[in-house]
Design an enzyme around this catalytic site. Structure first.
Site, PDB file in Angstrom:
ATOM      1  N   TRP B  88       7.507   5.388  -3.032  1.00 52.57           N
ATOM      2  CA  TRP B  88       7.247   5.075  -4.433  1.00 52.57           C
ATOM      3  C   TRP B  88       6.318   6.137  -4.993  1.00 52.57           C
ATOM      4  CZ3 TRP B  88       2.114   4.481  -5.698  1.00 52.57           C
ATOM      5  CH2 TRP B  88       1.231   4.104  -4.663  1.00 52.57           C
ATOM      6  N   GLU B 131     -10.739   5.258  -3.695  1.00 50.79           N
ATOM      7  CA  GLU B 131      -9.466   5.941  -3.436  1.00 50.79           C
ATOM      8  C   GLU B 131      -9.502   7.393  -3.904  1.00 50.79           C
ATOM      9  OE1 GLU B 131      -6.617   4.791  -2.015  1.00 50.79           O
ATOM     10  OE2 GLU B 131      -7.075   2.669  -1.811  1.00 50.79           O
ATOM     11  N   GLU B 169      -1.827   8.635   0.545  1.00 54.06           N
ATOM     12  CA  GLU B 169      -3.017   8.014  -0.055  1.00 54.06           C
ATOM     13  C   GLU B 169      -3.270   8.536  -1.455  1.00 54.06           C
ATOM     14  OE1 GLU B 169      -5.098   5.702   0.916  1.00 54.06           O
ATOM     15  OE2 GLU B 169      -4.418   5.331   2.966  1.00 54.06           O
ATOM     16  N   HIS B 172      -2.369   6.481  -4.400  1.00 55.59           N
ATOM     17  CA  HIS B 172      -3.119   5.262  -4.702  1.00 55.59           C
ATOM     18  C   HIS B 172      -4.119   5.510  -5.821  1.00 55.59           C
ATOM     19  CE1 HIS B 172      -2.489   3.881  -0.244  1.00 55.59           C
ATOM     20  NE2 HIS B 172      -1.351   4.079  -0.877  1.00 55.59           N
ATOM     21  N   GLU B 222      -8.604   0.993   7.421  1.00 53.32           N
ATOM     22  CA  GLU B 222      -7.289   0.722   6.859  1.00 53.32           C
ATOM     23  C   GLU B 222      -7.069  -0.778   6.737  1.00 53.32           C
ATOM     24  OE1 GLU B 222      -5.465   2.648   5.355  1.00 53.32           O
ATOM     25  OE2 GLU B 222      -5.554   4.639   6.209  1.00 53.32           O
ATOM     26  N   THR B 225      -9.026  -1.977   3.728  1.00 56.74           N
ATOM     27  CA  THR B 225      -8.389  -1.695   2.438  1.00 56.74           C
ATOM     28  C   THR B 225      -7.183  -2.606   2.246  1.00 56.74           C
ATOM     29  OG1 THR B 225      -7.319   0.177   3.523  1.00 56.74           O
ATOM     30  CG2 THR B 225      -9.010   0.691   1.924  1.00 56.74           C
ATOM     31  N   ASP B 254       1.047   0.008   1.934  1.00 56.18           N
ATOM     32  CA  ASP B 254       0.789   1.323   2.543  1.00 56.18           C
ATOM     33  C   ASP B 254      -0.330   1.228   3.561  1.00 56.18           C
ATOM     34  OD1 ASP B 254       1.240   3.912  -0.049  1.00 56.18           O
ATOM     35  OD2 ASP B 254       2.671   2.687   1.083  1.00 56.18           O
ATOM     36  N   GLU B 255      -1.423   0.568   3.145  1.00 55.76           N
ATOM     37  CA  GLU B 255      -2.591   0.478   4.009  1.00 55.76           C
ATOM     38  C   GLU B 255      -2.247  -0.241   5.311  1.00 55.76           C
ATOM     39  OE1 GLU B 255      -4.563   2.405   2.817  1.00 55.76           O
ATOM     40  OE2 GLU B 255      -5.303   1.993   0.818  1.00 55.76           O
ATOM     41  N   HIS B 258      -0.525   2.149   7.558  1.00 53.53           N
ATOM     42  CA  HIS B 258      -1.498   3.090   8.119  1.00 53.53           C
ATOM     43  C   HIS B 258      -2.350   2.418   9.188  1.00 53.53           C
ATOM     44  CE1 HIS B 258      -1.294   5.460   4.060  1.00 53.53           C
ATOM     45  NE2 HIS B 258      -0.246   5.674   4.822  1.00 53.53           N
TER      46      HIS B 258
END
Lengths: 134, 389
Positions: B88, B131, B169, B172, B222, B225, B254-255, B258
């Site tokens: 995305w 971020e 990242e 974000h 991670e 977050t 995403d986090e 990760h």
């Protein structure tokens, strides 16, 4: 507030009691007005230590510290021993304070907590707080 | 010797020292132990970290471990990256400037954000600023021996991971920045200033060039977050901004991915060097997981980070309880309790780490019981409007 406390301390230091135990070196510390980290409804707190604490209080503190830090029985502790000497980290110190609160049924305010670094100081503060209660 | 528990959401895959402050267990990343004192010395380029910069170089045989794990990393870690074509992009969640409906979409965005409360914005802004300090985190990864990107375009799996992670990242901060910008609810200039200060300050989480410490730190961060963006997503939904909920949710996803990658690395380290890794875990936890943004400064509030943390705690976005939960999760994930064959020091470390979560929880209960109401505090990020801590 601050000036009243300072006067109080000044008048105390002029009292001479021949049998009085030696004052802890912190006893002449000026009263501190504690501000919380955020502006708010924090109360001022005094740090006044007077005579050195009774032996039984010091012994009780030692016992609690020994338990918290799981010290070997032969490890020597004197009233001047600091918590950091004994390998306590910041978490241990707070837990020691919690243990003392439970044992003596007192509440240690945050600012006073910062000022306890050795057995003697802890015992002195405890007696002060216990005396304030009654 | 108050413990300062810093709990703000970590950008880098980051938690504070404990402070049983009278209002909350506010988490700031400065642990008040003698060796670590984040002196917030006012400098024109931002507050300075005053942690004692102890450096224990990784012994050659440990560094060798990371060389020998390169193939493993390629097969097990790089696969957790998403190909760019499948990723995305911020534009997917924002009004599209090149479309006819752009202005209408912006009006709708502003209608949605009009009803979001100020305290929510404070936390969202703090997260966004964290971020946006991404350069610091890429730098931090590149301090680590054995895995650093030696040239900026190194082709070791570790270096490829670091650059690609950074690239993921990066979206974000961009997305949150643009959303906040369009909302009109915040003082962008103050936020931008805070970001400039924060990148200038950098951070030292105490990872000491050691990849064991580094990857343990990032694992924790991670997950933190993931938890905190998940909470901001939930709150956005409760306040009726479903688009923002989607945004926070996609970032949280995403986090999570990760987190999976970093915890996998540490799991491998536990397999290959159990004693070394458990000692590293205890070391990191003793130092306490510091928040990446703990040096934040906006030129207006001397206790900005603490205030922000308090609001995040109050809103349940990121709390002391989360810190304990994350540690407990990781201890279980890495099966630390079950480990056998450790050295004497290793067993002590194991006991320490396994026993830590309940101790933290007890501290948190005590702090909550003593929490005193304090007066609301202005935040420059929202034009000086006040928010309860």
């Amino acid at each position: 507030m601050a000036s009243v406390s300072a006067n109080f301390l000044c008048s105390r230091t002029s009292v001479r009691l021949p049998n009085q135990m030696m004052m802890s070196k912190k006893s002449l510390r000026l009263a501190t007005v504690g501000w919380g980290r955020t502006p708010g409804l924090t109360t001022s707190r005094f740090q006044i230590t007077t005579c050195a604490a009774k032996k039984e209080t010091v012994d009780k503190v030692c016992e609690i510290v020994r338990k918290q830090l799981a010290l070997p029985a032969d490890k020597e502790i004197t009233p001047q021993t600091t918590f950091t000497d004994l390998g306590a980290d910041s978490l241990d110190t707070v837990e020691i304070v919690m243990g003392l609160e439970e044992e003596f049924d007192i509440t240690v305010q945050e600012d006073n907590q910062d000022n306890i670094s050795c057995i003697q100081e802890a015992a002195d503060l405890i007696e002060q707080l216990v005396a304030n209660k009654s | 010797m108050a413990l300062k528990l810093s709990i703000t959401p970590m950008k880098m895959p980051n938690f504070p020292g404990f402070q049983l402050s009278s209002h909350r267990v506010s988490m700031s990343s400065t642990i008040h132990s003698p060796s670590v004192d984040a002196g917030k010395v006012k400098k024109p380029f931002g507050p300075r970290e005053v942690r004692v910069q102890v450096t224990h170089p990784l012994p050659p045989e440990k560094r060798e471990i990371f060389n020998s794990l390169q193939d493993w990393a390629e097969e097990n870690i790089l696969v957790l990256l998403k190909p760019v074509e499948k990723c995305w992009q911020p534009n997917d969640f924002l009004p599209d400037p090149s479309s006819e409906g752009f202005e209408e979409e912006v009006r709708e965005l502003r209608k949605r954000t009009k009803d979001l409360p100020d305290d929510y914005f404070v936390v969202l802004v703090g997260d966004m600023i964290t971020e946006e300090a991404l350069p610091t985190y890429q730098t931090m990864l590149n301090t680590l021996d054995g895995v650093r990107d030696e040239t900026g375009a190194s082709l070791t799996p570790w270096a490829i991971w670091t650059r690609a992670w950074t690239a993921e990242e990066n979206r974000h901060g961009d997305l949150l920045n643009k959303y906040l910008y369009l909302s009109g609810r915040v003082d962008m200039r103050q936020i931008e200033k805070t970001i400039q200060y924060l990148i200038g300050s950098g951070m030292d989480p105490g990872t000491d060039k050691n990849p064991y410490l580094g990857f343990i730190y990032t694992s924790f961060q991670e997950r933190a977050t993931f938890v905190s963006h998940g909470n901001t997503a939930r709150l956005a939904k409760e306040h009726g901004d479903l688009k923002l909920a989607q945004i926070c949710g996609i970032i949280a996803a995403d986090e999570k991915r990760h987190e999976t990658a970093y915890t996998k690395i540490v799991e491998k380290l536990f397999e290959v060097d159990p004693d070394g890794t458990v000692l590293a875990l205890a070391d990191m936890m003793r130092k306490k997981i510091s928040m990446p943004a703990h040096l934040m400064c906006d030129g207006a509030d001397d206790n900005l980070f603490e205030h922000f943390s308090s609001v995040a705690q109050r809103l349940g976005v990121y709390t002391a309880k989360d810190y304990a939960d994350i540690l407990e999760f990781l201890v279980a994930r890495w099966e630390v309790e079950k480990m056998t064959g450790l050295s004497g020091e290793g067993r002590k470390a194991q006991d320490y780490v396994c026993g830590l979560p309940p101790r933290i929880r007890k501290l948190e209960e005590r702090a909550q019981a003593r929490a005193k109401k304090s007066a609301p505090v202005p935040f420059s990020w929202i034009h000086g409007r006040e928010v309860m801590l």
